[in-house]
Write a protein that holds these residues in place. Structure first.
Motif, mmCIF file in Angstrom:
data_model
loop_
_atom_site.group_PDB
_atom_site.id
_atom_site.type_symbol
_atom_site.label_atom_id
_atom_site.label_comp_id
_atom_site.label_asym_id
_atom_site.label_seq_id
_atom_site.Cartn_x
_atom_site.Cartn_y
_atom_site.Cartn_z
ATOM 1 N N PHE A 38 29.735 36.740 23.712
ATOM 2 C CA PHE A 38 30.755 37.737 23.375
ATOM 3 C C PHE A 38 31.328 38.364 24.646
ATOM 4 O O PHE A 38 32.550 38.571 24.754
ATOM 5 C CB PHE A 38 30.155 38.828 22.491
ATOM 6 N N ILE A 39 30.482 38.657 25.620
ATOM 7 C CA ILE A 39 30.963 39.223 26.886
ATOM 8 C C ILE A 39 31.937 38.266 27.559
ATOM 9 O O ILE A 39 32.971 38.681 28.096
ATOM 10 C CB ILE A 39 29.778 39.544 27.814
ATOM 11 N N LEU A 40 31.636 36.964 27.504
ATOM 12 C CA LEU A 40 32.522 35.976 28.110
ATOM 13 C C LEU A 40 33.865 35.919 27.378
ATOM 14 O O LEU A 40 34.914 35.766 28.017
ATOM 15 C CB LEU A 40 31.848 34.605 28.094
ATOM 16 N N ILE A 41 33.835 36.048 26.049
ATOM 17 C CA ILE A 41 35.089 36.093 25.285
ATOM 18 C C ILE A 41 35.909 37.306 25.700
ATOM 19 O O ILE A 41 37.137 37.219 25.887
ATOM 20 C CB ILE A 41 34.800 36.149 23.772
ATOM 21 N N VAL A 42 35.260 38.451 25.851
ATOM 22 C CA VAL A 42 35.956 39.673 26.264
ATOM 23 C C VAL A 42 36.593 39.495 27.638
ATOM 24 O O VAL A 42 37.769 39.831 27.853
ATOM 25 C CB VAL A 42 34.980 40.867 26.267
ATOM 26 N N ILE A 46 40.703 39.535 28.561
ATOM 27 C CA ILE A 46 41.379 40.484 29.451
ATOM 28 C C ILE A 46 41.995 39.763 30.640
ATOM 29 O O ILE A 46 43.115 40.082 31.065
ATOM 30 C CB ILE A 46 40.412 41.605 29.920
ATOM 31 N N LEU A 47 41.318 38.752 31.167
ATOM 32 C CA LEU A 47 41.829 38.034 32.326
ATOM 33 C C LEU A 47 43.041 37.175 31.952
ATOM 34 O O LEU A 47 44.054 37.166 32.656
ATOM 35 C CB LEU A 47 40.727 37.161 32.928
ATOM 36 N N CYS A 51 47.226 37.812 32.871
ATOM 37 C CA CYS A 51 48.033 36.846 33.614
ATOM 38 C C CYS A 51 49.313 36.464 32.880
ATOM 39 O O CYS A 51 50.167 35.778 33.453
ATOM 40 C CB CYS A 51 47.215 35.574 33.870
ATOM 41 N N VAL A 52 49.428 36.874 31.626
ATOM 42 C CA VAL A 52 50.585 36.463 30.833
ATOM 43 C C VAL A 52 51.561 37.618 30.613
ATOM 44 O O VAL A 52 52.699 37.598 31.108
ATOM 45 C CB VAL A 52 50.151 35.871 29.477
ATOM 46 N N TRP A 170 40.643 46.697 22.819
ATOM 47 C CA TRP A 170 40.595 47.870 23.694
ATOM 48 C C TRP A 170 40.494 47.438 25.154
ATOM 49 O O TRP A 170 41.223 47.941 26.022
ATOM 50 C CB TRP A 170 39.393 48.744 23.299
ATOM 51 N N ILE A 171 39.599 46.493 25.434
ATOM 52 C CA ILE A 171 39.447 45.995 26.796
ATOM 53 C C ILE A 171 40.711 45.273 27.250
ATOM 54 O O ILE A 171 41.166 45.417 28.387
ATOM 55 C CB ILE A 171 38.224 45.056 26.878
ATOM 56 N N GLN A 172 41.294 44.493 26.356
ATOM 57 C CA GLN A 172 42.522 43.770 26.687
ATOM 58 C C GLN A 172 43.621 44.728 27.117
ATOM 59 O O GLN A 172 44.346 44.468 28.086
ATOM 60 C CB GLN A 172 42.982 42.961 25.481
ATOM 61 N N ASN A 173 43.754 45.839 26.423
ATOM 62 C CA ASN A 173 44.817 46.792 26.743
ATOM 63 C C ASN A 173 44.619 47.470 28.086
ATOM 64 O O ASN A 173 45.597 47.936 28.695
ATOM 65 C CB ASN A 173 44.916 47.845 25.632
ATOM 66 N N ILE A 174 43.378 47.529 28.558
ATOM 67 C CA ILE A 174 43.139 48.058 29.908
ATOM 68 C C ILE A 174 43.814 47.153 30.938
ATOM 69 O O ILE A 174 44.469 47.618 31.878
ATOM 70 C CB ILE A 174 41.627 48.179 30.180
ATOM 71 N N GLY A 175 43.661 45.844 30.742
ATOM 72 C CA GLY A 175 44.314 44.911 31.647
ATOM 73 C C GLY A 175 45.829 44.970 31.559
ATOM 74 O O GLY A 175 46.527 44.918 32.581
ATOM 75 N N LEU A 176 46.346 45.110 30.339
ATOM 76 C CA LEU A 176 47.790 45.185 30.164
ATOM 77 C C LEU A 176 48.372 46.463 30.741
ATOM 78 O O LEU A 176 49.572 46.526 31.050
ATOM 79 C CB LEU A 176 48.140 45.072 28.676
#
Length: 247
Positions: A38-42, A46-47, A51-52, A170-176
């Motif tokens: 799950f950590i790897l999916i997260v 985000i990475l 990049c997109v 939530w984590i994804q939005n930190i990257g965005l």
């Protein structure tokens, strides 16, 4: 929405339509974080998305500055990405549903993402390279999401599934939030004085090479996460390479 959700929770708690394990608890997040897959999916999420979407924010300006095209042409080139994903994502999703290879798709998509940003960083300033890169990005952006999101239920227990998706977003939005600022700051650092000269009406251009290298490095880390996820799948037997219909 929060007010409505609280109201619904109260209604559900007063009925018999919910099992105790389905109630959200903050400790559920801790349990999810003990799952390496799950950590790897997260991390991959985000990475990859960093990049997109932040790149798309600057893409038209990159086209104008690197390939010296007009804004209309630049916008048309960027349009290739969403149009491509509309066509390709259902095809890749159907293949994964019936044939599998989700982990391999995530590896291939991450590899293509690196290629895209290498093209924008180092390719000659001929417009054909912009079209090629955006077409490849459309393939990458169809491969990874079509494989990644259906993989979550395979590695997370059903009772934690809602929490898992919420945590990933939530984590994804930190990257965005962070990456557009990083790209913008690197652009300004790499092009001292260019902004003022543009504002003064001079015919000068930004060099986005260093900003693209940031995305190349980010994509490379995403590729490592994708390989580690495939290894975790072999070890944990999550079935990421199996057809979704068998899950």
């Amino acid at each position: 929405y929060c007010m409505m959700d609280v109201k619904l929770d109260r209604q559900i708690k007063s009925s018999n339509d919910i099992y105790p394990d389905e109630v959200f608890r903050f400790k559920d997040i801790g349990k999810l974080l003990t799952n390496k897959a799950f950590i790897l999916i997260v991390l991959l999420c985000i990475l990859f998305y960093s990049c997109v979407f932040p790149f798309i924010k600057f893409a038209a300006n990159i086209m104008i500055n690197k390939f010296e095209v007009n804004p209309v042409t630049a916008g048309n080139i960027v349009f290739i990405l969403p149009f491509g994903t509309i066509l390709l994502t259902p095809l890749f999703g159907t293949y994964i549903d019936n044939k599998g290879k989700g982990a391999s798709f995530m590896i291939l998509g991450s590899l293509l993402l690196i290629l895209v940003h290498l093209i924008f960083a180092f390719a000659p300033g001929k417009i054909i390279f912009a079209y090629i890169a955006m077409f490849i990005l459309g393939i990458s952006f169809s491969l990874v999401p079509s494989a990644m999101w259906p993989s979550v239920p395979k590695i997370v227990e059903d009772r934690y599934l809602g929490t898992a998706y919420a945590f990933i977003f939530w984590i994804q939005n930190i990257g965005l939030w962070a990456y557009p600022m990083l790209i913008g700051n690197i652009r300004e650092w790499s092009n001292p004085g260019i902004t003022k000269r543009l504002q003064a009406g001079e015919n000068v251009f930004y060099d986005y090479t260093n900003a693209m290298l940031l995305l190349v490095i980010t994509g490379f880390i995403a590729l490592i996460c994708a390989f580690l996820l495939k290894y975790a799948d072999r070890k944990g037997k999550y079935g990421l390479e199996s057809p979704n219909k068998l899950a």
